[in-house]
Enzyme design. Structure first.
Site, PDB file in Angstrom:
ATOM      1  N   GLY B 133       0.808  -1.207   0.000  1.00 39.47           N
ATOM      2  CA  GLY B 133       0.000   0.000   0.000  1.00 39.47           C
ATOM      3  C   GLY B 133       0.847   1.266   0.000  1.00 39.47           C
ATOM      4  O   GLY B 133       0.386   2.343  -0.353  1.00 39.47           O
ATOM      5  N   THR B 135       1.973   2.810   2.617  1.00 43.27           N
ATOM      6  CA  THR B 135       1.520   3.750   3.658  1.00 43.27           C
ATOM      7  C   THR B 135       2.429   3.783   4.886  1.00 43.27           C
ATOM      8  O   THR B 135       2.016   4.282   5.930  1.00 43.27           O
ATOM      9  CB  THR B 135       0.085   3.402   4.091  1.00 43.27           C
ATOM     10  OG1 THR B 135       0.064   2.041   4.543  1.00 43.27           O
ATOM     11  CG2 THR B 135      -0.886   3.560   2.942  1.00 43.27           C
ATOM     12  N   ALA B 261      12.224  -7.702   5.311  1.00 43.45           N
ATOM     13  CA  ALA B 261      13.657  -7.950   5.457  1.00 43.45           C
ATOM     14  C   ALA B 261      14.027  -9.401   5.162  1.00 43.45           C
ATOM     15  O   ALA B 261      15.179  -9.700   4.871  1.00 43.45           O
ATOM     16  CB  ALA B 261      14.112  -7.573   6.870  1.00 43.45           C
ATOM     17  N   TYR B 438      -1.324   6.769  21.801  1.00 41.56           N
ATOM     18  CA  TYR B 438      -1.116   7.383  20.486  1.00 41.56           C
ATOM     19  C   TYR B 438      -1.058   8.889  20.671  1.00 41.56           C
ATOM     20  O   TYR B 438      -1.999   9.494  21.190  1.00 41.56           O
ATOM     21  CB  TYR B 438      -2.281   6.988  19.579  1.00 41.56           C
ATOM     22  CG  TYR B 438      -2.091   7.324  18.119  1.00 41.56           C
ATOM     23  CD1 TYR B 438      -1.573   6.378  17.232  1.00 41.56           C
ATOM     24  CD2 TYR B 438      -2.455   8.562  17.602  1.00 41.56           C
ATOM     25  CE1 TYR B 438      -1.417   6.656  15.890  1.00 41.56           C
ATOM     26  CE2 TYR B 438      -2.296   8.855  16.261  1.00 41.56           C
ATOM     27  CZ  TYR B 438      -1.781   7.897  15.403  1.00 41.56           C
ATOM     28  OH  TYR B 438      -1.630   8.172  14.070  1.00 41.56           O
TER      29      TYR B 438
END
Lengths: 516, 516
Positions: B133, B135, B261, B438
């Site tokens: 995506g 993002t 990775a 957050y």
């Protein structure tokens, strides 16, 4: 009565339970064995003959770390740490087979002592087998070279209780009942009750990715773990800074299930819950296994799940029916057991009723509760009588369960055709996407029961692989499942795990030959 | 309206959303910015200057596998695949910084094409960055050497739906709304709604260990995954034969969070659930954050949990109050949002009431629902106005949450003292043992906003480490968090991961410099 009221049972090498308090087979079982052609074997138990192997510099290394009083080299102590509790293990024990005898048993008391043992073992040519409860049934204590056993029983503390976070830090050697007792003092429970509960311990639960009888309510042990400390020959790894993290792979899940091949887990941080003030168990009857299967799947997928959820197949139900307390003396069909830690949930019962179940009342539930840790005790008198009895287990996605169950049963029956077996099966762990299958096999022993079982087990393993099951849902890999495990994950994944092992244990001192 | 009704939004490089449909800042927000000393920056956007790097043999290699029509080397395509959507990424994009420009973008259509790309990349000296995506907000697309991007958008199929097991096999390039639409055709939902939902895709969810806004009800993405297929330079690994297994470490959890990775995840088997027929959202008011925190912890630990559970702190609530639709125009305190996929659960409301909450009705819930994916769109007009706005997040056990929140806030305020910031905070993911935090930071841009944020971020990272949080609850590691991540897990664990990487990617072609 709850699990923390249970006494800590002294397990005996080569025999589950205390020989001073033998468990008698039910009369109905003895009768049933005759129909299987079971006869008492001629030979008795053979005493082990010592094969000492520890050199003076090795002993000095061990005593230098833990003190002479915490190193045992006598035959009795070492024999008591030889192998685990698979039927093959019990048979080899009876035969006095010392091929897996440790050269010494070491009892460290702290993480630092464990770390020092692992850091220095290679320098004196020692391989190490971690031992917490010793209840492996997959050859988890039988490495490929001579070794010393590191028994973790002195690591037996509740290190920290965080009541706000509802976590407890328990050392690896805390046995199941001791963990419950320590937590009960503060009003909490771990909720982990595998059949090995009386003997197994926290470190083993973690290393072998254990799952308990209350898994529907409390989850598997790997779902309870939020943190771990692992001593390796190259140093210590601590994982688990938060319940969940997006910081890379979940390393807890790399240590869980590593079976001592990377190092020794010395403590575990577990999620705890308030101790329930009430418990309920009851039986439910279904017309057949397929109907029961659909019912438990309904609960697993849409809820509400009870704490305990088990479903026996027709054969297992019939064997249980030999006990007149169960299911009112026998009315056919299959039996499910549900249990609640806390209030009875009528909504769960409603789902079962809608799925065709009939409530069989608290009787079967209570019978199951009382006998829930009894099965391993019956194996010894069964072996005494000349029966071969062993269990194996797998798990798969729901759509594969019927074919998997049929294939494994068929494979066992075919492989044991000379001594026609009873094959019992139940579901004891459910998930939204699938379930476990647990098989019990009973037949007459052949002249070489170890080889007899090996053949049957290989046939079952092949059936599991061919029908899309995993080689183990909760027993683990050990040495017995190593080959099948490698086939399951493929050579590249095996290489990746070997690379991790080589990094943490470059000299290969940790549990050589186990898992990888 | 449910999530599958949302249109698939065309994200634009360097800007979240479609520039043809700009999102205006609320007037109240523009006013507020003045109080922060925010001024429109002088310079405009700088166009990128190409830095072609692909050699002829490399291009031939790529086109040989996917066909010339599926390799883009034009600047526009490559610029559109440059970096992700962190504020620093947006700022660098505006500055025309081509340091992370891929040399080509490749669009394979099958697992085998991906596998062939990875198997051969080293032979032509190519490094590879997977792109599903795009993002990432942690530098997940900015490797340490020149590279080609493998864009997975053509892997966009629902491969298999197992309605008995309630699993779906989705290819890695299926975007969030497309996944919901594919499943909705059959009456199912995945239930994964991160704020990047409109742009992110299945492979990215898995590789970055994503967590969505409905995590209280559906769990994190890593809890939804039951199987994975990973193409690596050395071959393919398939994991997940059963919902759970005791066969060794859980290799799914080693692949989840590996951020490209080790290889490229080409498909994922996810648990699905019946699509809800009703939804409810509502607001709850608490006197202050501490009272609200105790209330959400009560739900997280004892239930019953709603599907969505969020709690804003005083500052975030006050900023939201600038919108008169929210909380009736402002009555102080803090705002929580709860949501139910399915019937409203009064028992959840009762817990909140008992914990001191006041029901603020459906208004704030609906406002949140409508705006739930809007925040990233506001960042661009805020940057246009001269504000620096960025988010960061962490998670910890409950007992550490208050100190962690205070320390991070204090560190941000101190580091940005020359441009005093607003620091907003909320909890959006809860577990029995802890929660996420957050943070949103808004202040005036300095002359060098990239360096300005770097300083602030480093201060926040240190506060997180010092107070026992994890460096990321759901954004991941990328390059931005790599150093902090290594400090968090320790050098030996880093070595173990490097050993895995070296096994699967011996030439280091996969996402070099990201994660490890």
């Amino acid at each position: 009565m709850t699990e923390s009221d249970l006494p800590v049972v002294q397990l005996t090498p080569g025999r589950w339970g205390d020989p001073a308090h033998p468990v008698d087979l039910p009369a109905a079982a003895v009768d049933a064995l005759k129909h299987l052609g079971v006869r008492r074997p001629a030979g008795g138990t053979v005493d082990p003959v010592d094969r000492p192997g520890l050199a003076a510099d090795q002993l000095a290394f061990l005593t230098g770390i833990v003190g002479a009083e915490h190193v045992s080299t006598d035959l009795d102590s070492r024999w008591a740490h030889t192998r685990g509790y698979s039927t093959t293990d019990l048979l080899r024990h009876r035969a006095g087979d010392t091929s897996d005898l440790p050269d010494a048993v070491v009892y460290p008391a702290t993480h630092d002592e464990v770390a020092a043992l692992l850091a220095g073992s290679a320098s004196v040519g020692l391989a190490v087998v971690p031992y917490s409860g010793g209840t492996s049934v997959v050859g988890g204590l039988a490495p490929s070279r001579r070794f010393v056993t590191v028994d973790l029983r002195r690591l037996d503390q509740l290190v920290e209780l965080d009541e706000v976070s509802r976590t407890a830090t328990l050392q690896a050697g805390v046995r199941g009942p001791a963990a419950e007792a320590l937590l009960a003092e503060h009003g909490y429970t771990l909720g982990h009750f595998p059949q090995s509960y009386e003997g197994a311990s926290i470190g083993g639960y973690a290393a072998a990715r254990s799952s308990g009888q209350s898994s529907a309510g409390y989850g598997r042990f790997d779902q309870m773990v939020v943190g771990l400390t692992l001593a390796t020959p190259r140093g210590t790894i601590e994982v688990g800074r938060a319940p969940m993290s997006a910081a890379g792979p979940d390393l807890r899940q790399l240590v869980l299930g590593s079976e001592g091949a990377f190092g020794i887990i010395t403590s575990v941080v577990v999620r705890i819950r308030p101790r329930p003030t009430e418990r309920h168990f009851e039986g439910w009857r279904f017309e057949n296994f397929d109907v029961g299967l659909a019912a438990v799947r309904r609960l697993a997928q849409d809820g509400p799940l009870p704490t305990v959820l088990r479903l026996s197949d027709e054969v297992e139900t019939a064997v249980n029916l030999a006990d007149p307390d169960v299911l009112g003396g026998g009315s056919g069909g299959v039996l499910a057991i549900i249990g609640f830690d806390g209030p009875y949930n009528q909504a769960t019962a409603d789902v079962l009723t809608a799925a065709g179940g009939e409530n069989a009342g608290e009787g079967p539930g209570e019978t199951w509760r009382v006998g829930r840790y009894r099965a391993p005790y019956l194996r010894d008198p069964l072996l005494d009588e000349g029966a071969l009895v062993e269990t194996l287990e797998t798990a798969a996605f729901w759509s594969r369960i019927p074919a998997l169950k049929a294939a494994v049963t068929e494979a066992l029956v075919a492989a044991l055709s000379e001594t026609p077996p009873l094959v019992l099966c139940h579901i004891s762990h459910v998930y939204e996407t699938g379930a476990s299958l647990y098989f019990t096999v009973i037949c007459a022993q052949s002249d070489d029961p170890v080889a007899q079982w090996r053949t049957a087990k290989q046939a079952a393993n092949k059936a599991i692989a061919d029908t899309g099951g995993t080689i183990s849902h909760h027993h683990g890999v050990g040495t017995d499942h190593r080959e099948a495990y490698h086939a399951e994950i493929g050579p590249l994944a095996v290489e990746a795990l070997q690379a991790v092992k080589h990094t943490l244990d470059p000299d290969g001192v940790m549990n050589p030959g186990i898992l990888i």
